[in-house]
Design an enzyme around this catalytic site. Structure first.
Site, short mmCIF file in Angstrom:
data_model
loop_
_atom_site.label_atom_id
_atom_site.label_comp_id
_atom_site.label_asym_id
_atom_site.label_seq_id
_atom_site.Cartn_x
_atom_site.Cartn_y
_atom_site.Cartn_z
N ASP A 184 -13.07 7.57 -7.63
CA ASP A 184 -14.30 8.13 -7.06
C ASP A 184 -14.07 9.45 -6.33
O ASP A 184 -14.93 9.94 -5.62
CB ASP A 184 -14.96 7.12 -6.12
CG ASP A 184 -14.14 6.82 -4.88
OD1 ASP A 184 -13.01 7.36 -4.73
OD2 ASP A 184 -14.62 6.06 -4.02
N ASP B 233 -6.63 7.91 -0.36
CA ASP B 233 -6.10 6.94 0.60
C ASP B 233 -4.90 7.58 1.28
O ASP B 233 -4.05 8.17 0.62
CB ASP B 233 -5.69 5.65 -0.11
CG ASP B 233 -6.86 4.96 -0.79
OD1 ASP B 233 -7.98 5.07 -0.28
OD2 ASP B 233 -6.64 4.30 -1.82
N SER C 63 -12.18 10.01 -3.85
CA SER C 63 -11.71 9.83 -2.48
C SER C 63 -10.19 9.71 -2.51
O SER C 63 -9.59 9.62 -3.59
CB SER C 63 -12.33 8.57 -1.84
OG SER C 63 -11.83 7.40 -2.46
N ASN D 131 -8.21 8.37 -5.79
CA ASN D 131 -8.97 7.28 -6.40
C ASN D 131 -9.93 7.82 -7.46
O ASN D 131 -10.23 9.01 -7.48
CB ASN D 131 -9.76 6.53 -5.32
CG ASN D 131 -8.85 5.93 -4.27
OD1 ASN D 131 -7.90 5.24 -4.59
ND2 ASN D 131 -9.11 6.23 -3.03
N GLU E 124 0.82 -1.22 0.00
CA GLU E 124 0.00 0.00 0.00
C GLU E 124 0.85 1.26 0.00
O GLU E 124 0.52 2.23 -0.69
CB GLU E 124 -0.95 0.01 1.20
CG GLU E 124 -2.07 -0.99 1.11
CD GLU E 124 -3.07 -0.69 -0.01
OE1 GLU E 124 -3.22 0.48 -0.40
OE2 GLU E 124 -3.69 -1.65 -0.51
N ASN F 141 -8.92 4.94 3.53
CA ASN F 141 -9.74 5.65 2.55
C ASN F 141 -10.62 6.73 3.19
O ASN F 141 -11.27 6.49 4.20
CB ASN F 141 -10.61 4.64 1.79
CG ASN F 141 -11.42 5.29 0.71
OD1 ASN F 141 -12.55 5.67 0.92
ND2 ASN F 141 -10.82 5.42 -0.47
#
Length: 135
Positions: free
Chosen positions: A69, A73, A71, A67, A56, A80
């Site tokens: 959408d 991370d 959003s 991301n 990650e 998220n």
């Protein structure tokens, strides 16, 4: 006037320290995760947590990824902003961990070198029915 300049310099210094974050080495992170009770937590071994955090973030606490959408991370576990933390940018954030994602919302967000809040949130995430698959 002079005191205002000094105050601004101190504020900027504090922000720089908080934003710098930390890149853990494998052993250092393993020790921190074990002490924090992640080894075996909800059936996930220490190697599971180490592997997930490596893929990650490469053990880097200051990583932020966008991301599709809209959003983001955040941090070493890439928590998220739509579901788990509040970044003040993601519409309708659930903020299930009740934690700020990053500055400027808090000096203690998920991007600093203290991963205590990241670990608490990661524990919350794996209690979700998706478990580790949430990542």
């Amino acid at each position: 006037m002079r005191s205002s300049i000094v105050l601004k310099a101190v504020f900027v210094s504090v922000l720089c320290v908080a934003v710098n974050g930390k890149v853990f080495n494998w052993c250092e992170l393993a020790k921190k995760l074990k002490i924090s009770g992640l080894d075996g937590y909800r059936g996930y071994s220490l190697p599971n947590w180490i592997c997930m955090s490596f893929y990650e973030s490469r053990f880097n606490t200051r990583v932020v990824n966008r991301n599709m959408d809209k959003s983001r991370d955040y941090g070493i576990f890439q928590i998220n902003s739509c579901w788990w933390c509040n970044d003040g940018k993601t519409p309708r954030s659930k903020n299930a961990c009740n934690v700020p994602c990053s500055l400027p919302l808090s000096l203690l967000g998920l991007l600093d070198d203290d991963i205590t809040d990241d670990i608490q949130c990661a524990k919350h995430v794996v209690r979700d029915p998706n478990g580790m698959k949430a990542w």
